[in-house]
Enzyme design. Structure first.
Site, mmCIF file in Angstrom:
data_model
loop_
_atom_site.group_PDB
_atom_site.id
_atom_site.type_symbol
_atom_site.label_atom_id
_atom_site.label_comp_id
_atom_site.label_asym_id
_atom_site.label_seq_id
_atom_site.Cartn_x
_atom_site.Cartn_y
_atom_site.Cartn_z
ATOM 1 N N ARG A 191 0.824 -1.214 0.000
ATOM 2 C CA ARG A 191 0.000 0.000 0.000
ATOM 3 C C ARG A 191 0.860 1.268 0.000
ATOM 4 O O ARG A 191 0.545 2.238 -0.704
ATOM 5 C CB ARG A 191 -0.917 -0.032 1.211
ATOM 6 C CG ARG A 191 -1.710 1.246 1.446
ATOM 7 C CD ARG A 191 -2.590 1.110 2.660
ATOM 8 N NE ARG A 191 -2.970 2.405 3.197
ATOM 9 C CZ ARG A 191 -3.635 2.566 4.328
ATOM 10 N NH1 ARG A 191 -3.994 1.521 5.037
ATOM 11 N NH2 ARG A 191 -3.937 3.775 4.757
ATOM 12 N N ARG A 225 -9.932 3.971 -2.131
ATOM 13 C CA ARG A 225 -8.695 3.475 -1.530
ATOM 14 C C ARG A 225 -8.451 4.206 -0.220
ATOM 15 O O ARG A 225 -8.652 5.418 -0.137
ATOM 16 C CB ARG A 225 -7.490 3.716 -2.450
ATOM 17 C CG ARG A 225 -7.588 3.084 -3.815
ATOM 18 C CD ARG A 225 -7.439 1.582 -3.776
ATOM 19 N NE ARG A 225 -6.176 1.163 -3.151
ATOM 20 C CZ ARG A 225 -5.814 -0.101 -3.032
ATOM 21 N NH1 ARG A 225 -6.607 -1.075 -3.460
ATOM 22 N NH2 ARG A 225 -4.660 -0.409 -2.482
ATOM 23 N N HIS A 285 -18.918 11.735 1.445
ATOM 24 C CA HIS A 285 -19.253 10.420 2.009
ATOM 25 C C HIS A 285 -20.767 10.258 2.035
ATOM 26 O O HIS A 285 -21.486 11.192 2.427
ATOM 27 C CB HIS A 285 -18.691 10.299 3.423
ATOM 28 C CG HIS A 285 -18.967 8.973 4.062
ATOM 29 N ND1 HIS A 285 -18.311 7.817 3.691
ATOM 30 C CD2 HIS A 285 -19.850 8.614 5.022
ATOM 31 C CE1 HIS A 285 -18.763 6.808 4.404
ATOM 32 N NE2 HIS A 285 -19.699 7.263 5.212
ATOM 33 N N LEU A 309 -10.592 7.699 9.448
ATOM 34 C CA LEU A 309 -11.527 7.426 8.356
ATOM 35 C C LEU A 309 -12.828 8.195 8.536
ATOM 36 O O LEU A 309 -13.481 8.103 9.574
ATOM 37 C CB LEU A 309 -11.819 5.919 8.297
ATOM 38 C CG LEU A 309 -12.829 5.459 7.240
ATOM 39 C CD1 LEU A 309 -12.278 5.687 5.839
ATOM 40 C CD2 LEU A 309 -13.193 3.990 7.447
#
Length: 212
Positions: free
Chosen positions: A59, A85, A103, A138
């Protein structure tokens, strides 16, 4: 002129909404070679670049390659538009305060994936979309604007997703324009929009300068 780079992974509907709002984009970068949004970029005569995540076993290597591709265009703003991602802390820090995401939920509710399915399963009566600054946590950065939609009794995942997506297409270009106009300021974890007059469907509004 503000330089904007848009990161995508799929069909590019939010990219198209931003372009149709008259906002200039310097480049589109995709994490997938087959992303439909690359064709949208070509139709608008915007440089379209692929940094395919499938080419990187680690990653951190992908994130480094992506950062190098982004930096080629020296952006003032990085816009995540269906970019699927997770980005590491180093990448996020590199563009801190100048990277936006949309979102499909009313954050802080329902971070992560499958938000429409989860909203239905929880019996939510309101669902929606959130534009926020990206941080290392996140779906947890300072919120710029949110829009709510009702959850109808006969909704399924697809009908609810479509209703939320229409709101994404409305509020994301607005948030990007605010950034371009220099109207966004983060104060104590909250976003202040100078002189903002919220669209009617906004449920949770950032405070204006007069309210701050």
């Amino acid at each position: 002129m503000t330089s904007i780079v848009v990161l995508i992974s799929g069909r590019g509907s939010n990219l198209e909404a931003i372009l149709r709002a008259g906002i200039g984009v310097q480049a589109v970068i995709s994490s997938r070679a087959d992303a439909g949004g690359l064709e949208i970029a070509r139709q608008w005569k915007i440089p379209a670049v692929t940094v395919d995540a499938a080419d990187y076993a680690v990653r951190a290597q992908f994130d480094a390659a992506l950062a190098a591709a982004v930096d080629r265009f020296a952006p003032d703003l990085v816009v995540l538009a269906g970019f699927m991602r997770l980005l590491d802390t180093e990448f996020v820090s590199r563009y801190a305060g100048r990277m936006l995401n949309v979102h499909p939920s009313l954050l802080p509710a329902l971070p992560g994936l499958h938000t429409h399915r989860r909203a239905l399963a929880a019996g939510a009566r309101l669902h929606g979309a959130t534009v926020h600054f990206v941080t290392a946590e996140l779906d947890a950065g300072p919120i710029v604007i949110q829009a709510a939609v009702p959850v109808l009794d006969d909704d399924d995942e697809h009908s609810l997703a479509a209703r939320v997506l229409r709101e994404e297409h409305r509020i994301y270009p607005l948030a990007v324009r605010w950034f371009v106009e220099g109207r966004l300021t983060i104060r104590g974890g909250r976003v202040v929009v100078a002189g903002a007059r919220m669209p009617q469907a906004a449920l949770v509004s950032p405070c204006t300068e007069e309210e701050a």
